[in-house]
Design a protein around this motif. Structure first.
Motif, short mmCIF file in Angstrom:
data_model
loop_
_atom_site.label_atom_id
_atom_site.label_comp_id
_atom_site.label_asym_id
_atom_site.label_seq_id
_atom_site.Cartn_x
_atom_site.Cartn_y
_atom_site.Cartn_z
N MET A 144 8.07 -10.01 -3.69
CA MET A 144 6.90 -9.79 -4.54
C MET A 144 6.81 -8.31 -4.89
SD MET A 144 2.97 -11.05 -3.92
CE MET A 144 2.81 -10.34 -2.27
N ASP A 145 6.54 -8.03 -6.17
CA ASP A 145 6.35 -6.66 -6.64
C ASP A 145 4.89 -6.40 -6.93
OD1 ASP A 145 9.06 -6.27 -6.47
OD2 ASP A 145 9.39 -6.08 -8.62
N LEU A 146 4.47 -5.17 -6.65
CA LEU A 146 3.12 -4.72 -6.96
C LEU A 146 3.20 -3.60 -7.99
CD1 LEU A 146 0.23 -3.94 -4.50
CD2 LEU A 146 0.95 -2.20 -6.14
N ILE A 147 2.38 -3.70 -9.04
CA ILE A 147 2.26 -2.63 -10.03
C ILE A 147 0.83 -2.12 -9.98
CG2 ILE A 147 2.50 -1.94 -12.43
CD1 ILE A 147 4.13 -5.15 -11.31
N LYS A 148 0.68 -0.82 -9.77
CA LYS A 148 -0.64 -0.18 -9.68
C LYS A 148 -1.07 0.30 -11.05
CE LYS A 148 -3.97 2.55 -7.78
NZ LYS A 148 -4.61 3.11 -8.97
N TYR A 149 -2.26 -0.10 -11.45
CA TYR A 149 -2.87 0.41 -12.67
C TYR A 149 -4.06 1.28 -12.31
CZ TYR A 149 0.26 -2.60 -15.26
OH TYR A 149 1.39 -3.19 -15.79
N THR A 150 -4.75 1.80 -13.31
CA THR A 150 -5.83 2.75 -13.07
C THR A 150 -6.93 2.14 -12.19
OG1 THR A 150 -5.41 3.87 -15.16
CG2 THR A 150 -7.58 4.17 -14.20
N HIS A 151 -7.41 2.95 -11.27
CA HIS A 151 -8.55 2.62 -10.41
C HIS A 151 -8.20 1.45 -9.49
CE1 HIS A 151 -12.63 3.48 -9.34
NE2 HIS A 151 -13.08 2.30 -9.67
N SER A 152 -8.77 0.28 -9.68
CA SER A 152 -8.57 -0.83 -8.74
C SER A 152 -7.78 -1.99 -9.33
CB SER A 152 -9.93 -1.33 -8.23
OG SER A 152 -10.52 -0.38 -7.39
N CYS A 153 -7.22 -1.83 -10.49
CA CYS A 153 -6.46 -2.91 -11.12
C CYS A 153 -5.04 -2.94 -10.58
CB CYS A 153 -6.44 -2.72 -12.64
SG CYS A 153 -5.56 -4.05 -13.52
#
Length: 220
Positions: A1-10
């Motif tokens: 599983m991959d995680l992509i971090k977006y701005t703030h809490s997304c």
């Protein structure tokens, strides 16, 4: 599983062609939210605040993609059903339940937002543990009973928290890795102070703290 971090809490999770998105909020901006939501099969909302749920772009996305399945606290889900009408899969998320979401298994915890001030009413908040791997607490620093999460998403800065509480949250949860969320109000200097302390304290307990840039992808 991959995680992509977006701005703030997304956060966007991808696994075997399936996509799960958590908390597409207003700090991300429209173009970034469109990227985060592209191809989303599942959408999880922790609570109603606009920095976690930006109504207009999320409504537009769901109208264009009515098969996207949504789970949110009951008042949030009710608002989405009222705004969107029939033909959408919008479900109430209750704490202490297990959701089987087309390849993702999600456990829920909660459920109220951390106190900002005694005169500000708290709202429902649901934390989500995805595939027994990554925990997104929304706006709460409560460590759920029995929670074991190798990857913790830690809300590092907010009107409702202080650094000592964040450190205790990380130490108490005892994950293997910690990535930051709820960071949209921080300056470069703020990141330096808060993350420096978190990294130092986490290391004392054998926990790796790592900052993720907006759009950065990491394998879990």
């Amino acid at each position: 599983m991959d995680l992509i971090k977006y701005t703030h809490s997304c956060v966007r999770l991808e696994k075997e062609g399936r996509v799960l998105v958590l908390d597409p909020g207003s700090f991300s901006g429209r173009e970034e939210l469109a990227e985060a939501l592209e191809g989303a099969d599942e959408l999880l909302i922790t609570h109603v605040h606009p920095d976690h749920l930006d109504p207009e772009p999320v409504h537009a996305h769901l109208r264009a993609h009515p098969r996207t399945r949504v789970h949110a606290p009951a008042p949030v889900a009710a608002g989405l059903r009222e705004a969107l009408g029939e033909g959408h899969e919008i479900h109430d998320a209750e704490p202490e339940s297990v959701l089987e979401l087309g390849g993702f298994t999600v456990r829920t915890f909660g459920g109220q937002h951390a106190m900002i001030h005694p005169l500000i009413r708290t709202v429902d908040n649901i934390g989500y543990l995805v595939d027994e791997t990554v925990y997104h607490p929304g706006d709460s620093l409560v460590v759920p009973h029995g929670l074991t999460a190798p990857v913790l998403l830690a809300p590092i800065h907010a009107p409702w928290n202080k650094l000592s509480e964040v450190i205790d949250f990380v130490v108490s949860a005892r994950p293997e890795r910690v990535f930051q969320i709820h960071d949209g109000l921080l300056s470069e200097h703020g990141f330096g102070v808060i993350e420096g302390q978190l990294r130092t304290f986490a290391a004392k307990y054998g926990v790796e703290y790592r900052h993720l840039a907006t759009g950065e992808r990491v394998a879990l």
